[in-house]
Design a protein around this motif. Structure first.
Motif, PDB file in Angstrom:
ATOM      1  N   ASN A 214       0.668  -1.216  -0.100  1.00 10.54           N
ATOM      2  CA  ASN A 214      -0.066   0.073   0.050  1.00 10.54           C
ATOM      3  C   ASN A 214       0.769   1.196   0.067  1.00 10.54           C
ATOM      4  O   ASN A 214       0.404   2.231  -0.731  1.00 10.54           O
ATOM      5  CB  ASN A 214      -0.643   0.170   1.350  1.00 10.54           C
ATOM      6  CG  ASN A 214      -1.908   1.118   1.204  1.00 10.54           C
ATOM      7  OD1 ASN A 214      -2.711   1.577   0.090  1.00 10.54           O
ATOM      8  ND2 ASN A 214      -2.130   1.842   2.203  1.00 10.54           N
ATOM      9  N   GLN A 215       1.844   1.335   0.853  1.00 11.45           N
ATOM     10  CA  GLN A 215       2.850   2.311   0.787  1.00 11.45           C
ATOM     11  C   GLN A 215       3.646   2.410  -0.659  1.00 11.45           C
ATOM     12  O   GLN A 215       3.679   3.595  -0.967  1.00 11.45           O
ATOM     13  CB  GLN A 215       3.767   2.216   1.703  1.00 11.45           C
ATOM     14  CG  GLN A 215       3.269   2.410   3.210  1.00 11.45           C
ATOM     15  CD  GLN A 215       4.183   1.995   4.474  1.00 11.45           C
ATOM     16  OE1 GLN A 215       5.391   1.599   4.117  1.00 11.45           O
ATOM     17  NE2 GLN A 215       3.980   1.923   5.659  1.00 11.45           N
ATOM     18  N   ARG A 216       3.869   1.433  -1.135  1.00 10.47           N
ATOM     19  CA  ARG A 216       4.572   1.573  -2.473  1.00 10.47           C
ATOM     20  C   ARG A 216       3.881   1.868  -3.629  1.00 10.47           C
ATOM     21  O   ARG A 216       4.209   2.598  -4.439  1.00 10.47           O
ATOM     22  CB  ARG A 216       5.316   0.148  -2.608  1.00 10.47           C
ATOM     23  CG  ARG A 216       6.280   0.084  -4.064  1.00 10.47           C
ATOM     24  CD  ARG A 216       6.702  -1.435  -3.811  1.00 10.47           C
ATOM     25  NE  ARG A 216       7.306  -1.406  -5.075  1.00 10.47           N
ATOM     26  CZ  ARG A 216       7.904  -2.945  -5.774  1.00 10.47           C
ATOM     27  NH1 ARG A 216       7.545  -4.045  -5.040  1.00 10.47           N
ATOM     28  NH2 ARG A 216       8.498  -3.009  -6.711  1.00 10.47           N
ATOM     29  N   PHE A 217       2.672   1.258  -4.045  1.00  9.03           N
ATOM     30  CA  PHE A 217       1.863   1.521  -4.966  1.00  9.03           C
ATOM     31  C   PHE A 217       0.781   2.528  -4.923  1.00  9.03           C
ATOM     32  O   PHE A 217       0.049   2.860  -5.733  1.00  9.03           O
ATOM     33  CB  PHE A 217       1.217   0.112  -5.237  1.00  9.03           C
ATOM     34  CG  PHE A 217       2.320  -0.770  -5.749  1.00  9.03           C
ATOM     35  CD1 PHE A 217       3.549  -0.705  -6.992  1.00  9.03           C
ATOM     36  CD2 PHE A 217       2.700  -1.872  -5.266  1.00  9.03           C
ATOM     37  CE1 PHE A 217       4.374  -1.381  -7.119  1.00  9.03           C
ATOM     38  CE2 PHE A 217       3.747  -2.890  -5.339  1.00  9.03           C
ATOM     39  CZ  PHE A 217       4.708  -2.619  -6.434  1.00  9.03           C
ATOM     40  N   GLY A 218       0.148   2.603  -3.372  1.00 11.63           N
ATOM     41  CA  GLY A 218      -1.027   3.375  -3.459  1.00 11.63           C
ATOM     42  C   GLY A 218      -2.301   2.914  -4.168  1.00 11.63           C
ATOM     43  O   GLY A 218      -2.562   1.899  -4.298  1.00 11.63           O
ATOM     44  N   SER A 219      -2.877   3.827  -4.456  1.00 11.51           N
ATOM     45  CA  SER A 219      -4.024   4.006  -5.357  1.00 11.51           C
ATOM     46  C   SER A 219      -3.965   2.987  -6.832  1.00 11.51           C
ATOM     47  O   SER A 219      -4.740   2.827  -7.289  1.00 11.51           O
ATOM     48  CB  SER A 219      -4.871   5.196  -5.565  1.00 11.51           C
ATOM     49  OG  SER A 219      -3.833   5.944  -6.334  1.00 11.51           O
ATOM     50  N   ALA A 236      -8.188 -10.089   4.295  1.00 10.33           N
ATOM     51  CA  ALA A 236      -9.205  -9.196   4.513  1.00 10.33           C
ATOM     52  C   ALA A 236      -8.946  -8.374   5.749  1.00 10.33           C
ATOM     53  O   ALA A 236      -8.842  -7.238   5.918  1.00 10.33           O
ATOM     54  CB  ALA A 236     -10.447  -9.801   4.774  1.00 10.33           C
ATOM     55  N   ARG A 237      -8.404  -9.057   6.817  1.00 15.06           N
ATOM     56  CA  ARG A 237      -7.812  -8.385   8.064  1.00 15.06           C
ATOM     57  C   ARG A 237      -6.860  -7.356   7.725  1.00 15.06           C
ATOM     58  O   ARG A 237      -6.819  -6.199   8.163  1.00 15.06           O
ATOM     59  CB  ARG A 237      -7.425  -9.502   9.001  1.00 15.06           C
ATOM     60  CG  ARG A 237      -7.060  -8.850  10.383  1.00 15.06           C
ATOM     61  CD  ARG A 237      -6.826  -9.814  11.518  1.00 15.06           C
ATOM     62  NE  ARG A 237      -5.949 -10.723  11.096  1.00 15.06           N
ATOM     63  CZ  ARG A 237      -4.639 -10.648  11.435  1.00 15.06           C
ATOM     64  NH1 ARG A 237      -4.186  -9.715  12.300  1.00 15.06           N
ATOM     65  NH2 ARG A 237      -3.743 -11.602  11.219  1.00 15.06           N
ATOM     66  N   ALA A 238      -5.814  -8.006   6.824  1.00 10.87           N
ATOM     67  CA  ALA A 238      -4.598  -7.012   6.468  1.00 10.87           C
ATOM     68  C   ALA A 238      -5.198  -5.685   5.605  1.00 10.87           C
ATOM     69  O   ALA A 238      -4.632  -4.558   6.003  1.00 10.87           O
ATOM     70  CB  ALA A 238      -3.684  -7.602   5.809  1.00 10.87           C
ATOM     71  N   LEU A 239      -5.996  -5.799   4.794  1.00  5.65           N
ATOM     72  CA  LEU A 239      -6.632  -4.782   4.258  1.00  5.65           C
ATOM     73  C   LEU A 239      -7.305  -3.876   4.970  1.00  5.65           C
ATOM     74  O   LEU A 239      -7.374  -2.440   4.869  1.00  5.65           O
ATOM     75  CB  LEU A 239      -7.155  -5.326   3.107  1.00  5.65           C
ATOM     76  CG  LEU A 239      -6.807  -6.200   1.706  1.00  5.65           C
ATOM     77  CD1 LEU A 239      -7.776  -6.489   0.947  1.00  5.65           C
ATOM     78  CD2 LEU A 239      -5.945  -5.080   0.944  1.00  5.65           C
ATOM     79  N   ARG A 240      -8.118  -4.200   5.761  1.00  7.04           N
ATOM     80  CA  ARG A 240      -8.805  -3.507   6.990  1.00  7.04           C
ATOM     81  C   ARG A 240      -7.839  -2.619   7.633  1.00  7.04           C
ATOM     82  O   ARG A 240      -8.233  -1.379   7.773  1.00  7.04           O
ATOM     83  CB  ARG A 240      -9.630  -4.163   7.746  1.00  7.04           C
ATOM     84  CG  ARG A 240     -11.165  -4.608   7.250  1.00  7.04           C
ATOM     85  CD  ARG A 240     -12.099  -5.012   8.213  1.00  7.04           C
ATOM     86  NE  ARG A 240     -11.603  -6.103   8.852  1.00  7.04           N
ATOM     87  CZ  ARG A 240     -11.688  -7.600   8.606  1.00  7.04           C
ATOM     88  NH1 ARG A 240     -12.204  -7.756   7.378  1.00  7.04           N
ATOM     89  NH2 ARG A 240     -11.254  -8.618   9.511  1.00  7.04           N
ATOM     90  N   ALA A 241      -6.826  -3.093   7.968  1.00  5.63           N
ATOM     91  CA  ALA A 241      -5.833  -2.314   8.810  1.00  5.63           C
ATOM     92  C   ALA A 241      -5.194  -1.208   7.974  1.00  5.63           C
ATOM     93  O   ALA A 241      -4.749  -0.151   8.705  1.00  5.63           O
ATOM     94  CB  ALA A 241      -4.764  -3.246   9.184  1.00  5.63           C
ATOM     95  N   VAL A 242      -5.139  -1.125   6.479  1.00  5.38           N
ATOM     96  CA  VAL A 242      -4.494   0.115   5.987  1.00  5.38           C
ATOM     97  C   VAL A 242      -5.704   0.752   5.225  1.00  5.38           C
ATOM     98  O   VAL A 242      -5.615   1.433   4.191  1.00  5.38           O
ATOM     99  CB  VAL A 242      -3.508  -0.584   4.966  1.00  5.38           C
ATOM    100  CG1 VAL A 242      -2.536  -0.984   5.669  1.00  5.38           C
ATOM    101  CG2 VAL A 242      -4.110  -1.739   3.854  1.00  5.38           C
ATOM    102  N   ASP A 243      -7.054   0.507   5.376  1.00  2.00           N
ATOM    103  CA  ASP A 243      -8.285   0.949   4.919  1.00  2.00           C
ATOM    104  C   ASP A 243      -8.146   0.778   3.350  1.00  2.00           C
ATOM    105  O   ASP A 243      -8.597   1.566   2.536  1.00  2.00           O
ATOM    106  CB  ASP A 243      -8.264   2.392   5.271  1.00  2.00           C
ATOM    107  CG  ASP A 243      -9.644   3.186   4.962  1.00  2.00           C
ATOM    108  OD1 ASP A 243     -10.708   2.280   5.233  1.00  2.00           O
ATOM    109  OD2 ASP A 243      -9.878   4.363   4.750  1.00  2.00           O
ATOM    110  N   ARG A 244      -8.010  -0.285   3.023  1.00  2.00           N
ATOM    111  CA  ARG A 244      -7.900  -0.649   1.449  1.00  2.00           C
ATOM    112  C   ARG A 244      -8.742  -1.830   1.111  1.00  2.00           C
ATOM    113  O   ARG A 244      -8.486  -2.773   0.298  1.00  2.00           O
ATOM    114  CB  ARG A 244      -6.601  -0.824   0.852  1.00  2.00           C
ATOM    115  CG  ARG A 244      -5.657   0.182   0.883  1.00  2.00           C
ATOM    116  CD  ARG A 244      -6.161   1.571   0.053  1.00  2.00           C
ATOM    117  NE  ARG A 244      -6.635   1.081  -1.365  1.00  2.00           N
ATOM    118  CZ  ARG A 244      -5.776   0.941  -2.301  1.00  2.00           C
ATOM    119  NH1 ARG A 244      -4.637   1.263  -2.159  1.00  2.00           N
ATOM    120  NH2 ARG A 244      -6.168   0.691  -3.686  1.00  2.00           N
ATOM    121  N   GLU A 245     -10.185  -1.588   1.542  1.00  2.42           N
ATOM    122  CA  GLU A 245     -11.081  -2.753   1.316  1.00  2.42           C
ATOM    123  C   GLU A 245     -11.371  -2.748  -0.218  1.00  2.42           C
ATOM    124  O   GLU A 245     -12.436  -3.708  -0.501  1.00  2.42           O
ATOM    125  CB  GLU A 245     -12.299  -2.962   2.390  1.00  2.42           C
ATOM    126  CG  GLU A 245     -11.791  -3.410   3.565  1.00  2.42           C
ATOM    127  CD  GLU A 245     -12.706  -3.250   4.778  1.00  2.42           C
ATOM    128  OE1 GLU A 245     -13.394  -4.313   5.024  1.00  2.42           O
ATOM    129  OE2 GLU A 245     -13.115  -2.098   5.427  1.00  2.42           O
TER     130      GLU A 245
END
Length: 342
Positions: A214-219, A236-245
């Motif tokens: 998420n830090q590297r590629f963003g949107s 799912a848990r990992a994506l929720r943690a970075v608000d990228r569902e």
């Protein structure tokens, strides 16, 4: 050349129907009383677990004794299991999810002793090879193509794809290369990176990896495609943690019962699993091994993939996506032509 959605026929749920079921109708009667060692690379992988359970069910009908060895994802355990099976002079060995070529010396020794060997996902391609009577799997190219097509159906209409693979397995490598080629042909999508993430470590590493991606590629990161559904067990848990569902997950391998449940419950970022008829394949393993015991050739049968998506489940029962495949009846009719099975 690029994919056009209008060119892609709807892969909402592609199930084999009895009319299209090309399973063998002839073969040797049951060769009973055999001892089999089923060596599983890692029973945490849902596909292997489902295939093993189905194989055990078929083996019971054939009156075989089956020992299951779980290697827990460790290569040295597979070596020990192979050595044990050869030392015990078992009648047959099933290579469950690991490459026969990685253990060629032990495999050749077993073959010289007359031990029959079949594999499930034990080579890059289906069919017979020098290391086993037959390897059972769907075509990696077909799985990759179907998974890539699903990218256009779900989530952002353009963006970037992260491919997850495990280079310990030749089939995974073949599938990943095919996935990469397929995505690169898509006009509005690109491959951001190919990540070698061992399946046995996915639960431990996925949280930190998702943060890093998420830090590297963003949107730019819109889709994740994994060669196995196990990658999405903790996604799912990992994506929720970075608000990228918003990231769409597509499984390009096996179609474990856990993955199908995720898709059908519609509460997970994994929206698709390109599945294999695992229970059919478990019985197919038994049939091919029975042919080997009878001194006959492999059947030549190859199962087709099943695409299970979130778009329209049409009343699908997630507990049995193979309900329309009469594999039990077909094989029992071959093994027990007089109907004497109990």
């Amino acid at each position: 050349m690029h994919f056009n959605i209008s060119m892609i026929f709807p892969l909402i749920l592609c199930l084999m129907l009895p009319s299209a079921f090309a399973q063998p109708t002839t073969g040797p009667a049951a060769v009973t009383g055999k001892s089999i060692v089923f060596i599983a690379t890692n029973m945490r992988i849902g596909g292997i677990k489902d295939v093993q359970e189905s194989f055990a069910e078929a083996a019971e009908k054939l009156k075989w004794q089956v020992q299951v060895i779980d290697c827990a994802g460790k290569k040295n355990n597979a070596v020990k299991a192979m050595e044990s099976a050869v030392h015990a002079k078992t009648d047959g060995i099933v290579l469950g999810g690991f490459d026969g070529a990685d253990h060629r010396d032990l495999v050749k020794k077993a073959q010289k002793m007359g031990i029959k060997i079949v594999g499930w996902h034990a080579a890059a391609q289906p069919g017979p090879n020098q290391y086993m009577f037959v390897n059972i799997t769907t075509e990696p190219e077909s799985v990759a193509q179907s998974a890539a097509e699903q990218i256009a159906h779900y989530g952002a209409k353009e963006g970037g794809v992260i491919l997850l693979t495990d280079r310990d397995y030749s089939m995974a490598t073949a599938k990943t290369l095919a996935l990469k080629r397929a995505v690169e042909k898509m006009r509005k999508f690109k491959v951001l990176t190919v990540v070698d993430l061992p399946l046995s470590q996915s639960d431990q590493k996925i949280m930190n990896m998702v943060k890093s991606w998420n830090q590297r590629f963003g949107s730019s990161w819109t889709h994740t495609v994994g060669i196995n559904d196990l990658y999405f067990d903790h996604m799912a848990r990992a994506l929720r943690a970075v608000d990228r569902e918003d990231i769409v997950g597509i499984g390009a391998g096996d179609g474990s019962s856990d993955a199908i449940l995720r898709v059908t419950e519609q509460e997970s970022p994994q929206l698709v699993t390109v599945a294999e008829p695992l229970r059919t394949q478990g019985w197919q393993l038994a049939d091919e091994l029975n042919r080997a015991f009878a001194g006959q050739n492999p059947s030549g049968y190859q199962t087709e993939l099943i695409v299970v998506s979130k778009r329209n489940l049409n009343g699908l029962n997630p507990d049995n996506v193979e309900a329309n495949i009469p594999y039990r009846q077909a094989y029992l009719k071959i093994w027990f032509p007089k109907g004497s099975v109990k």
